[in-house]
Write a protein that holds these residues in place. Structure first.
Motif, mmCIF file in Angstrom:
data_model
loop_
_atom_site.group_PDB
_atom_site.id
_atom_site.type_symbol
_atom_site.label_atom_id
_atom_site.label_comp_id
_atom_site.label_asym_id
_atom_site.label_seq_id
_atom_site.Cartn_x
_atom_site.Cartn_y
_atom_site.Cartn_z
ATOM 1 N N LEU A 24 0.825 -1.208 0.000
ATOM 2 C CA LEU A 24 0.000 0.000 0.000
ATOM 3 C C LEU A 24 0.859 1.259 0.000
ATOM 4 C CD1 LEU A 24 -2.674 -1.123 2.605
ATOM 5 C CD2 LEU A 24 -2.897 -1.087 0.121
ATOM 6 N N PHE A 25 2.021 1.191 0.653
ATOM 7 C CA PHE A 25 2.911 2.351 0.680
ATOM 8 C C PHE A 25 3.712 2.479 -0.613
ATOM 9 C CE2 PHE A 25 2.282 1.499 5.185
ATOM 10 C CZ PHE A 25 1.904 2.761 5.619
ATOM 11 N N ARG A 26 3.943 1.380 -1.278
ATOM 12 C CA ARG A 26 4.770 1.375 -2.486
ATOM 13 C C ARG A 26 3.971 1.737 -3.729
ATOM 14 N NH1 ARG A 26 7.250 2.239 -6.232
ATOM 15 N NH2 ARG A 26 8.946 1.092 -7.168
ATOM 16 N N ALA A 27 2.729 1.315 -3.766
ATOM 17 C CA ALA A 27 1.915 1.485 -4.972
ATOM 18 C C ALA A 27 1.382 2.910 -5.085
ATOM 19 C CB ALA A 27 0.755 0.502 -4.951
ATOM 20 N N GLU A 28 1.107 3.297 -6.321
ATOM 21 C CA GLU A 28 0.536 4.620 -6.574
ATOM 22 C C GLU A 28 -0.981 4.579 -6.695
ATOM 23 O OE1 GLU A 28 2.526 6.285 -9.916
ATOM 24 O OE2 GLU A 28 4.502 6.141 -8.970
ATOM 25 N N SER A 29 -1.553 3.364 -6.809
ATOM 26 C CA SER A 29 -3.005 3.232 -6.894
ATOM 27 C C SER A 29 -3.412 1.851 -6.377
ATOM 28 C CB SER A 29 -3.473 3.403 -8.348
ATOM 29 O OG SER A 29 -3.000 2.331 -9.132
ATOM 30 N N VAL A 30 -4.702 1.706 -6.132
ATOM 31 C CA VAL A 30 -5.218 0.419 -5.670
ATOM 32 C C VAL A 30 -5.062 -0.633 -6.769
ATOM 33 C CG1 VAL A 30 -7.280 -0.791 -4.855
ATOM 34 C CG2 VAL A 30 -6.838 1.537 -4.097
ATOM 35 N N GLU A 31 -5.204 -0.206 -8.024
ATOM 36 C CA GLU A 31 -5.023 -1.137 -9.140
ATOM 37 C C GLU A 31 -3.597 -1.670 -9.171
ATOM 38 O OE1 GLU A 31 -6.355 1.981 -9.624
ATOM 39 O OE2 GLU A 31 -8.428 1.310 -9.700
ATOM 40 N N VAL A 33 -1.663 -2.032 -6.590
ATOM 41 C CA VAL A 33 -1.554 -3.008 -5.497
ATOM 42 C C VAL A 33 -2.060 -4.360 -5.978
ATOM 43 C CG1 VAL A 33 -2.422 -3.658 -3.213
ATOM 44 C CG2 VAL A 33 -1.737 -1.314 -3.635
ATOM 45 N N GLY A 34 -3.193 -4.357 -6.676
ATOM 46 C CA GLY A 34 -3.733 -5.602 -7.213
ATOM 47 C C GLY A 34 -2.802 -6.260 -8.210
ATOM 48 N N ASP A 35 -2.193 -5.444 -9.069
ATOM 49 C CA ASP A 35 -1.241 -5.992 -10.046
ATOM 50 C C ASP A 35 -0.022 -6.597 -9.349
ATOM 51 O OD1 ASP A 35 -2.897 -5.212 -12.090
ATOM 52 O OD2 ASP A 35 -1.764 -3.382 -12.550
ATOM 53 N N MET A 36 0.514 -5.877 -8.375
ATOM 54 C CA MET A 36 1.694 -6.385 -7.665
ATOM 55 C C MET A 36 1.368 -7.668 -6.907
ATOM 56 S SD MET A 36 3.881 -3.133 -6.272
ATOM 57 C CE MET A 36 2.609 -2.101 -5.626
ATOM 58 N N LEU A 37 0.221 -7.674 -6.233
ATOM 59 C CA LEU A 37 -0.185 -8.866 -5.485
ATOM 60 C C LEU A 37 -0.419 -10.041 -6.426
ATOM 61 C CD1 LEU A 37 -0.681 -9.829 -2.647
ATOM 62 C CD2 LEU A 37 -3.046 -9.098 -2.846
ATOM 63 N N GLY A 38 -1.016 -9.762 -7.590
ATOM 64 C CA GLY A 38 -1.214 -10.823 -8.577
ATOM 65 C C GLY A 38 0.097 -11.386 -9.079
ATOM 66 N N THR A 39 1.066 -10.513 -9.311
ATOM 67 C CA THR A 39 2.383 -10.962 -9.762
ATOM 68 C C THR A 39 3.051 -11.819 -8.701
ATOM 69 O OG1 THR A 39 2.627 -8.978 -11.111
ATOM 70 C CG2 THR A 39 4.631 -10.185 -10.587
ATOM 71 N N ILE A 40 2.942 -11.402 -7.452
ATOM 72 C CA ILE A 40 3.532 -12.181 -6.359
ATOM 73 C C ILE A 40 2.882 -13.554 -6.260
ATOM 74 C CG2 ILE A 40 3.734 -12.326 -3.846
ATOM 75 C CD1 ILE A 40 4.078 -9.252 -3.868
ATOM 76 N N LEU A 41 1.562 -13.598 -6.341
ATOM 77 C CA LEU A 41 0.851 -14.874 -6.193
ATOM 78 C C LEU A 41 1.097 -15.806 -7.383
ATOM 79 C CD1 LEU A 41 -2.516 -13.631 -4.677
ATOM 80 C CD2 LEU A 41 -0.617 -14.785 -3.506
ATOM 81 N N TYR A 113 7.886 7.332 3.035
ATOM 82 C CA TYR A 113 6.717 8.146 3.356
ATOM 83 C C TYR A 113 6.709 9.472 2.581
ATOM 84 C CZ TYR A 113 6.177 4.851 7.134
ATOM 85 O OH TYR A 113 6.031 3.707 7.862
ATOM 86 N N PHE A 114 7.640 9.655 1.654
ATOM 87 C CA PHE A 114 7.739 10.900 0.912
ATOM 88 C C PHE A 114 6.475 11.182 0.110
ATOM 89 C CE2 PHE A 114 9.114 13.362 -2.822
ATOM 90 C CZ PHE A 114 9.566 14.501 -2.160
ATOM 91 N N GLN A 115 5.784 10.149 -0.325
ATOM 92 C CA GLN A 115 4.615 10.342 -1.171
ATOM 93 C C GLN A 115 3.393 10.877 -0.414
ATOM 94 O OE1 GLN A 115 3.191 6.525 -2.702
ATOM 95 N NE2 GLN A 115 4.591 5.534 -1.292
ATOM 96 N N PHE A 116 3.502 10.984 0.921
ATOM 97 C CA PHE A 116 2.363 11.520 1.666
ATOM 98 C C PHE A 116 2.461 12.999 1.680
ATOM 99 C CE2 PHE A 116 2.509 7.174 3.301
ATOM 100 C CZ PHE A 116 1.234 6.806 2.979
#
Length: 116
Positions: A24-31, A33-41, A113-116
């Motif tokens: 969640l901290f690394r990704a720029e969008s929820v999509e 996050v889904g792509d990264m999680l899909g790649t990991i799985l 945390y720079f992106q906050f």
């Protein structure tokens, strides 16, 4: 399940949830996050551009910290480094500083945390 097995199962699950939370901290969008999680799985994790220096860094860090951890466990003494003779303790500290200088990443990437 025994208490030890149950403990390690819970610890492993907590670690996995923590790692997923870091997405969640690394990704720029929820999509993303889904792509990264899909790649990991799917098992599509790649380490592009890993050189011998990267591998040497990984091995040296694991070796240094592994030796300390194993010795602490074996001696049942968390402060065993502090109890070493001064000359040997200085050698351990200098080795740690040199490893940091030789293998450290000084590229100055953005803080997490720079992106906050």
């Amino acid at each position: 399940l025994s208490n030890a097995v149950w403990f390690w199962f819970r610890a492993a699950c907590f670690f996995q949830f923590t790692c997923i939370g870091w997405l969640l901290f690394r990704a720029e969008s929820v999509e993303q996050v889904g792509d990264m999680l899909g790649t990991i799985l799917r098992g599509g994790i790649r380490l592009p551009g890993w050189s011998g220096m990267h591998i040497a860094t990984l091995v040296s860090c694991f070796a240094l910290f592994g030796i300390v951890q194993i010795t602490q466990w074996y001696k049942r003494d968390l402060l065993f480094v502090m109890r070493l003779p001064m000359a040997l303790r200085v050698l351990v500290y200098v080795a740690g500083i040199l490893a940091f200088i030789l293998f450290g990443n000084f590229s100055g990437g953005a803080f997490i945390y720079f992106q906050f």
